[in-house]
Design an enzyme around this catalytic site. Structure first.
Site, PDB file in Angstrom:
ATOM      1  N   LYS A   1       7.999 -11.865  -6.132  1.00 45.34           N
ATOM      2  CA  LYS A   1       7.837 -13.222  -5.584  1.00 45.34           C
ATOM      3  C   LYS A   1       8.612 -14.278  -6.374  1.00 45.34           C
ATOM      4  CE  LYS A   1       3.699 -12.823  -2.825  1.00 45.34           C
ATOM      5  NZ  LYS A   1       2.487 -13.518  -2.356  1.00 45.34           N
TER       6      LYS A   1
ATOM      7  N   ASP B   1      -2.981  -8.062  -6.664  1.00 48.05           N
ATOM      8  CA  ASP B   1      -2.216  -8.799  -5.642  1.00 48.05           C
ATOM      9  C   ASP B   1      -0.788  -9.115  -6.096  1.00 48.05           C
ATOM     10  OD1 ASP B   1      -4.624  -9.083  -3.985  1.00 48.05           O
ATOM     11  OD2 ASP B   1      -5.237 -10.571  -5.471  1.00 48.05           O
TER      12      ASP B   1
ATOM     13  N   GLY C   1      -6.235  -4.177  -1.352  1.00 44.58           N
ATOM     14  CA  GLY C   1      -5.398  -4.133  -0.162  1.00 44.58           C
ATOM     15  C   GLY C   1      -3.928  -4.194  -0.511  1.00 44.58           C
ATOM     16  N   HIS C   2      -3.125  -3.362   0.146  1.00 39.17           N
ATOM     17  CA  HIS C   2      -1.682  -3.390  -0.030  1.00 39.17           C
ATOM     18  C   HIS C   2      -1.039  -3.709   1.315  1.00 39.17           C
ATOM     19  CE1 HIS C   2      -1.842  -0.499  -3.746  1.00 39.17           C
ATOM     20  NE2 HIS C   2      -2.266  -1.716  -3.996  1.00 39.17           N
TER      21      HIS C   2
ATOM     22  N   THR D   1     -10.081  -9.610   1.672  1.00 40.83           N
ATOM     23  CA  THR D   1     -11.127 -10.597   1.926  1.00 40.83           C
ATOM     24  C   THR D   1     -10.664 -11.809   2.728  1.00 40.83           C
ATOM     25  OG1 THR D   1     -10.636 -11.801  -0.119  1.00 40.83           O
ATOM     26  CG2 THR D   1     -12.229  -9.976  -0.254  1.00 40.83           C
TER      27      THR D   1
ATOM     28  N   ASN E   1     -11.563  -1.698  -1.706  1.00 39.31           N
ATOM     29  CA  ASN E   1     -11.650  -3.121  -2.020  1.00 39.31           C
ATOM     30  C   ASN E   1     -10.281  -3.722  -2.278  1.00 39.31           C
ATOM     31  OD1 ASN E   1     -11.558  -1.476  -4.306  1.00 39.31           O
ATOM     32  ND2 ASN E   1     -12.549  -2.977  -5.609  1.00 39.31           N
TER      33      ASN E   1
ATOM     34  N   GLN F   1      -5.767  -2.862  -7.764  1.00 35.03           N
ATOM     35  CA  GLN F   1      -6.159  -4.020  -8.570  1.00 35.03           C
ATOM     36  C   GLN F   1      -5.122  -4.295  -9.671  1.00 35.03           C
ATOM     37  OE1 GLN F   1      -8.995  -1.528  -8.391  1.00 35.03           O
ATOM     38  NE2 GLN F   1      -9.837  -2.483  -6.589  1.00 35.03           N
TER      39      GLN F   1
ATOM     40  N   LYS G   1       2.200  -4.577  -5.403  1.00 33.52           N
ATOM     41  CA  LYS G   1       2.374  -3.158  -5.715  1.00 33.52           C
ATOM     42  C   LYS G   1       2.738  -2.337  -4.492  1.00 33.52           C
ATOM     43  CE  LYS G   1      -1.759  -2.924  -7.497  1.00 33.52           C
ATOM     44  NZ  LYS G   1      -2.075  -4.373  -7.498  1.00 33.52           N
TER      45      LYS G   1
END
Length: 431
Positions: A332, A13, A40-41, A302, A38, A225, A16
Site C-alpha cells: 500500500k 490486514d 480475512g484475505h 467484520t 476470523n 493476523q 498477505k
C-alpha cells in the site's frame, strides 16, 4: 529451493493474501498454519475479487496443493460454505487440491456463542475486540484437551466420548453464565451430518508435507493476523488466541524448524489496527481519515473501520526479531501518494525516558508517546508501479529509510491490490 513463511508483521490486514497468491505461482504447496476464519484475505485477480477466510490463498491458482494445518481451528460449516462460494466464482476445489490435517481442532456452534457472550458482558476497557467466531474458546478447548478434532468424526463411539468430555466443561460454564445447556443429541446429529462432507479432505498433513519436502517441493507457509496479535509477543491481552509469529509455521503443520528457509514479513507503508488495544502512532486527525479512505480500511471479516496511523518502525524492529524476518514486503505504498509530509515513529517517550521498543506492561504502553521523524512526501502517483524506475525519488527514499530503521531489507513492494503490481527486489524462493 527455499520454503517460505509469510507472516503479517503489524496488527494484521497488511495485504498477505495478495502476496501469498503472488508467491504461490512459485510454490508447489500453500499451507495455513494458525488462526481460524476470523482472519480475512482479499485477492484481486484480473479485476475479480475473492474473499477468503479459512481457505489458503493458493486455492485460486491451479496446480497447487492447499493445506489447512493442525495449528488452525476450523469451523467445518463455514469451510463448506466458503468452498461453495469460491467454486461459484469458477475455482476448482476438491480433495485433490485441498487437504485438512486430521488433528485439526473443530470450532463448534457453542464456541461462537461463548465468544460473543463474553464480549458482550465485558465492561468498557476490557473488551478484546474479538470477531465472535469462536476462535478463542476453540483454542481453549484444544489446550484443555477436550477438543473434537477432524479425525474424531470418523468413529461414532469416539465422537460421542469427545462430546461428553467437552460438555462436562461447557454445560456448567453455560449454567453459570445463565445460558441454556448444550443439547448433546442435537450436536451429535450436526456432527454426524457434516462428517461425510469434511472427512474426504482429511489427511495426515505432517506425513504428506515431509514427503513433499524430501522430494524438493517448495512449501509456502501462510499466516493469518499479524505478529503484534501473537498470544505471547503481541499487545496482550488485546491479541488473538494463537501464536502468529513465524516459529509457529513448522509446529502448525507438523514439520521441524529446519523446514523454514526464508521469512517474509508483510508490512503496510503506514499502520492500521482493528479492535481494541494500544496503538502509539494512531492518528485522530485529517491525515488519519485520509489514510483510511485512500486505503479502503475496513475489515474483510467484520467490516469494521480500521484505526489508522503513521508507520511505526520501533514496532517493526520487534516483530522482525521475534519472527526472524529475512525480508519485508512493503504494501500500500500508493496510499501515501499526495502527502506533503510523512512521519515515521522511531521510538517512544515513557515518562521522559526514550525507548526503542514497546514495553510489555500495559500501563507503560498506555503512557508511551511516539517520537517521530519527518520526511518529505511525493505528489506523483505510485499506483501500479512494477519497477524502481516507476517510483518517484521521494518514495524510494521513504522505502530505504524504512529499511534502515527496522534493520531489515525490503524484498518486495506492492503498489495496488492487483497481483502483478509488485516490485520484486529479492525472490524469497531463490534467496
Amino acid at each position: 529451493m527455499a520454503n517460505v513463511v509469510v507472516v503479517g508483521a503489524q496488527w494484521g490486514d497488511e495485504g498477505k493474501g495478495k502476496i501469498v497468491d503472488w508467491l504461490s505461482e512459485r510454490a508447489d504447496v500453500v499451507a495455513r498454519f494458525q488462526g481460524g476464519h476470523n482472519a480475512g484475505h482479499t485477492l484481486v485477480i484480473d479485476g475479480k475479487v475473492y474473499k477468503l477466510h479459512a481457505l489458503p490463498s493458493g486455492v485460486v491458482r491451479g496446480g497447487k496443493l492447499s493445506v489447512i494445518g493442525n495449528g488452525v481451528v476450523l469451523d467445518p460449516w463455514h469451510l463448506l460454505n466458503e468452498i461453495a462460494t469460491i467454486q461459484e466464482q469458477g475455482v476448482d476445489i476438491s480433495p485433490e487440491n485441498l487437504i485438512v490435517a486430521e488433528n485439526t481442532p473443530l470450532i463448534l456452534p457453542f464456541h461462537g456463542e461463548l465468544d460473543r457472550l463474553r464480549e458482550e458482558a465485558a465492561s468498557k476497557g476490557t473488551k478484546i475486540g474479538t470477531t465472535g467466531r469462536g476462535i478463542g474458546p476453540a483454542y481453549e478447548d484444544k489446550v484443555g484437551r477436550r477438543s473434537i478434532r477432524v479425525a474424531d468424526l470418523a468413529d461414532t463411539a469416539t465422537l460421542e466420548a469427545r462430546i461428553d468430555r467437552a460438555l462436562q466443561h461447557h454445560n456448567p460454564l453455560r449454567r453459570g453464565l445463565g445460558f441454556d445447556e448444550i443439547d448433546r443429541d442435537v450436536l451429535l446429529k450436526q456432527l454426524m451430518e457434516i462428517a461425510p462432507k469434511i472427512l474426504p479432505f482429511s489427511a495426515p498433513v505432517w506425513k504428506i508435507l515431509n514427503e513433499k519436502r524430501k522430494a524438493g517441493k517448495r512449501i509456502l507457509f501462510e499466516g493469518a493476523q499479524g505478529a503484534l496479535l501473537d498470544i505471547d509477543f503481541g499487545t496482550y491481552p488485546f491479541v488473538t488466541s494463537s501464536n502468529v509469529i513465524a516459529g509457529q509455521s513448522a509446529t502448525g503443520v507438523g514439520l521441524g524448524p529446519t523446514a523454514i528457509d526464508y521469512v517474509l514479513g508483510i508490512v503496510k507503508a503506514y499502520t492500521t489496527r482493528v479492535g481494541e488495544g494500544p496503538f502509539p502512532s494512531e492518528l485522530f486527525d485529517a491525515d488519519g481519515q485520509r489514510l483510511g479512505e485512500r486505503g479502503h480500511e475496513f475489515g474483510t471479516t467484520t467490516g469494521r473501520a480500521r484505526r489508522c496511523g503513521w508507520f511505526d518502525a520501533a514496532l517493526l524492529r520487534q516483530t522482525c526479531a521475534t519472527s526472524g524476518i529475512t525480508g519485508i514486503c512493503l504494501t500500500k505504498l500508493d496510499v501515501l501518494d499526495g502527502f506533503e509530509t510523512l512521519k515515521i515513529c522511531v521510538g517512544y517517550d515513557l515518562d521522559g525516558k526514550r525507548l526503542d521498543y514497546l514495553p510489555t506492561a500495559a500501563d507503560e504502553q498506555a503512557r508511551c508517546t511516539p517520537i517521530y521523524e519527518e520526511m518529505p512526501g511525493w505528489s506523483e502517483s505510485t499506483e501500479g508501479a512494477r519497477t524502481w524506475n516507476d517510483l518517484p525519488a521521494a518514495a524510494i527514499k521513504y522505502v530505504r529509510r524504512v529499511e534502515e530503521l527496522i534493520d531489515c531489507p525490503v524484498a518486495l513492494v506492492s503498489t495496488s491490490p492487483e497481483r502483478d503490481d509488485t516490485i520484486l527486489v529479492t525472490d524469497p524462493f531463490q534467496d
